[in-house]
Motif scaffolding. Structure first.
Motif, PDB file in Angstrom:
ATOM      1  N   UNK A   4       7.960  -8.655  -3.011  1.00  0.00           N
ATOM      2  CA  UNK A   4       7.110  -9.188  -1.808  1.00  0.00           C
ATOM      3  C   UNK A   4       6.428  -7.855  -1.301  1.00  0.00           C
ATOM      4  N   UNK A   5       5.200  -7.836  -1.040  1.00  0.00           N
ATOM      5  CA  UNK A   5       4.529  -7.029  -0.200  1.00  0.00           C
ATOM      6  C   UNK A   5       4.231  -7.026   1.173  1.00  0.00           C
ATOM      7  N   UNK A  65       5.724  -1.071 -11.218  1.00  0.00           N
ATOM      8  CA  UNK A  65       6.175  -0.447 -12.428  1.00  0.00           C
ATOM      9  C   UNK A  65       7.493  -0.617 -13.235  1.00  0.00           C
ATOM     10  N   UNK A  69       5.598   0.583  -3.371  1.00  0.00           N
ATOM     11  CA  UNK A  69       5.153  -0.576  -3.898  1.00  0.00           C
ATOM     12  C   UNK A  69       4.964  -0.220  -5.598  1.00  0.00           C
ATOM     13  N   UNK A  70       4.063   0.663  -5.563  1.00  0.00           N
ATOM     14  CA  UNK A  70       3.588   1.165  -7.099  1.00  0.00           C
ATOM     15  C   UNK A  70       4.854   1.186  -7.737  1.00  0.00           C
ATOM     16  N   UNK A 107       0.774  -1.250  -0.012  1.00  0.00           N
ATOM     17  CA  UNK A 107       0.206   0.002  -0.234  1.00  0.00           C
ATOM     18  C   UNK A 107       0.664   1.194   0.130  1.00  0.00           C
ATOM     19  N   UNK A 108       2.072   1.266  -0.182  1.00  0.00           N
ATOM     20  CA  UNK A 108       2.715   2.446  -0.265  1.00  0.00           C
ATOM     21  C   UNK A 108       3.359   2.934  -1.547  1.00  0.00           C
TER      22      UNK A 108
END
Lengths: 245, 301
Positions: free
Chosen positions: B181-182, B169, B164-165, B160-161
């Protein structure tokens, strides 16, 4: 409360592009179902075997099953998952541990989650099966042995067919629990339904829409399970036993 | 069977009811009035956002953002002429902070909350209090010097940070074959890094320095790589409350223009901080200096 409702949020494209938030929810739903189904397979097979072991006249075998139940039932599920994911690879030989850690992350998260959940639920299934067997009149077992059936045959043809039919209602609860408990997989990073919901919340700040839809999805899963198990219950009902009106 | 269907319909009906705007139309009074009437101001704080807002070894809330929050409380006391204003502390997580702000549980949240346009739909932000760049934390001997070295390796980030996006990308656009890994929070992400499940942890640089400060062997770790994005942290308050926002913004602008902010910055970023007495050694970036010279509440997108 000044909340800004926006139900169209699910149709928005996610920041990395190519899909919408609905796709995230669906992929989360897929993982939830996969973890729960795979875990149930382990729980049912292993749990049934342990349940039989617990009722056997052999002290060693029933002792092994009892120990299993006490260990897996008394340690919180979250702690068990943590142990499987972080501690176990450190206890293995160095190369094997490293191989596990360098596996594709989603695979290792999925494997850990369903094995852990399956082993945990097996302890609970074991107790249900044992209760089912012990609920039968003792005369059934004695009669079966008296007519010359071996112990194995007594279980296979007399005790288990009855026990499994008696425990359908409590097994329904265990089956429902496994779907809801599968949310613990998010703690090792598996993006199942609850994790995706949190993620949507983080990305869009539309907390309530995301959680309402997810609640409805969980409700639908459990409703389908309940309906299916009702059907099983009706089909397997023992005349004159619980569950017959 | 029929009962079941009926029960589920009822449940769904309740869900829709709660979801309708009418049920929630009851407006909260303006924050200043609420503070005045109740005699208390409730601050939302984080539990482990080192060095912004966290518990020290005596379980007291401390940190850079928390200190700014207390300065804002002083300004509120002056504004309302209430020197005995009570301060209540309420821990929040990244999941709960926005709903708790909206339903009136907390009045002000200073932690490590990024000001972005999605969040501006739900809450308001004060003048920015910090600016971060998204970088990598890695073991010193891992061979990772920049993002290009991550080809084909496992990288962890917090779910959710912005990091991460960005990393997902980058992975797609540059075909880097990384496994992303999230993790559910920063602590878990660091655990994955420490246990060798990932070669690097991508996150806000200040938080990475914070993780080093918590680590068992701080000397093993380094923050590397060119920042992939910048984000502004702000204090969060309720939307559409111009009087309260004015007090908050003025208090922060005062600290920045008078230079007091430099002392507070030095205390948390270039001196030893609890719980381990480690120095984050995180000098003020040119972007942050520019922000302090010219306080504003703009999101960086």
């Amino acid at each position: 409360m000044n909340y800004n409702w926006d139900w169209s949020v699910f149709f928005r494209e996610v920041p990395s592009g190519g899909e919408t938030y609905i796709d995230w929810l669906l992929s989360g739903l897929g993982w939830t179902l996969a973890v729960a189904a795979a875990a149930w397979l382990i729980a049912f097979v292993l749990g049934s075997m342990l349940g039989v072991l617990r009722t056997l006249p052999n002290r060693v075998l029933s002792g092994i099953a009892a120990t299993y139940v006490e260990i897996f039932r008394n340690i919180p599920l979250l702690v068990q998952l943590f142990v499987w994911f972080y501690v176990v690879p450190e206890l293995l030989p160095r190369e094997l541990g490293n191989a596990i850690k360098q596996m594709d992350p989603t695979t290792s998260q999925f494997l850990t989650a369903f094995v852990c959940l399956g082993l945990f639920t097996a302890a609970r299934v074991c107790e249900q099966v044992r209760a089912g067997i012990e609920s039968l009149a003792r005369g059934q077992k004695n009669a079966a042995l008296a007519v010359g059936l071996t112990l194995r045959q007594t279980y296979r043809y007399v005790l288990l067919p009855m026990a499994f039919r008696v425990i359908v209602p409590p097994m329904t609860s265990e089956f429902l629990n496994i779907f809801k408990n599968s949310a613990v997989a998010l703690t090792v990073g598996l993006l199942e339904l609850t994790a995706q919901t949190r993620q949507i919340t983080e990305y869009t700040a539309q907390t309530f829409e995301a959680f309402i839809v997810t609640t409805v999805l969980y409700l639908m899963i459990t409703m389908i399970v309940i309906l299916a198990m009702r059907w099983v219950e009706k089909r397997t009902r023992v005349p004159g036993y619980i569950g017959t009106n | 069977m029929l009962n079941l269907v009926r029960a589920s319909m009822a449940a769904l009906f309740c869900a829709t009811l709660t979801a309708s705007p009418f049920a929630l139309a009851q407006e909260l009074p303006a924050t200043l009035k609420k503070i005045k009437d109740s005699g208390t101001i409730t601050l939302g704080h984080r539990e482990s956002s080192i060095p912004f807002s966290y518990y020290d070894d005596k379980q007291q809330v401390v940190g850079y953002s928390h200190e700014l929050a207390l300065k804002i409380v002083d300004a509120v006391k002056r504004e309302l002429k209430m020197p005995n204003l009570q301060v209540k502390l309420n821990p929040v997580t990244s999941q709960t902070r926005i709903p708790l702000m909206q339903n009136g549980t907390i009045d002000l949240e200073c932690g490590s909350t990024t000001n972005n346009t999605e969040r501006q739909r739900q809450v308001a932000f004060s003048n920015s209090i910090f600016q971060i760049g998204t970088r990598l934390l890695t073991r010193k001997d891992s061979g990772v010097k920049d993002f290009a070295d991550l080809k084909g390796r496992n990288v962890v980030t917090t779910a959710g940070t912005t990091s991460e996006r960005l990393i997902r990308k980058m992975n797609e656009e540059k075909n880097m074959g990384m496994n992303v890994i999230s993790a559910k929070d920063h602590g878990d992400a660091f655990l994955m890094l420490e246990s060798g499940r990932a070669a690097a942890f991508m996150m806000d640089d200040a938080l990475l320095f914070g993780e080093i400060a918590k680590a068992r062997k701080p000397g093993d770790w380094a923050v590397v790589g060119k920042p992939q994005s910048f984000e502004a942290y702000g204090c969060m308050l309720r939307k559409d409350d111009p009087q309260f926002k004015k007090v908050v913004d003025a208090a922060l602008a005062d600290l920045m223009k008078s230079g007091q902010i430099n002392k507070i910055y030095a205390k948390w970023f270039t001196s030893p901080v609890p719980p381990k007495g480690l120095n984050l050694d995180f000098p003020m970036s040119p972007e942050l200096q520019a922000l302090f010279k010219n306080p504003n509440d703009k999101a960086i997108e």
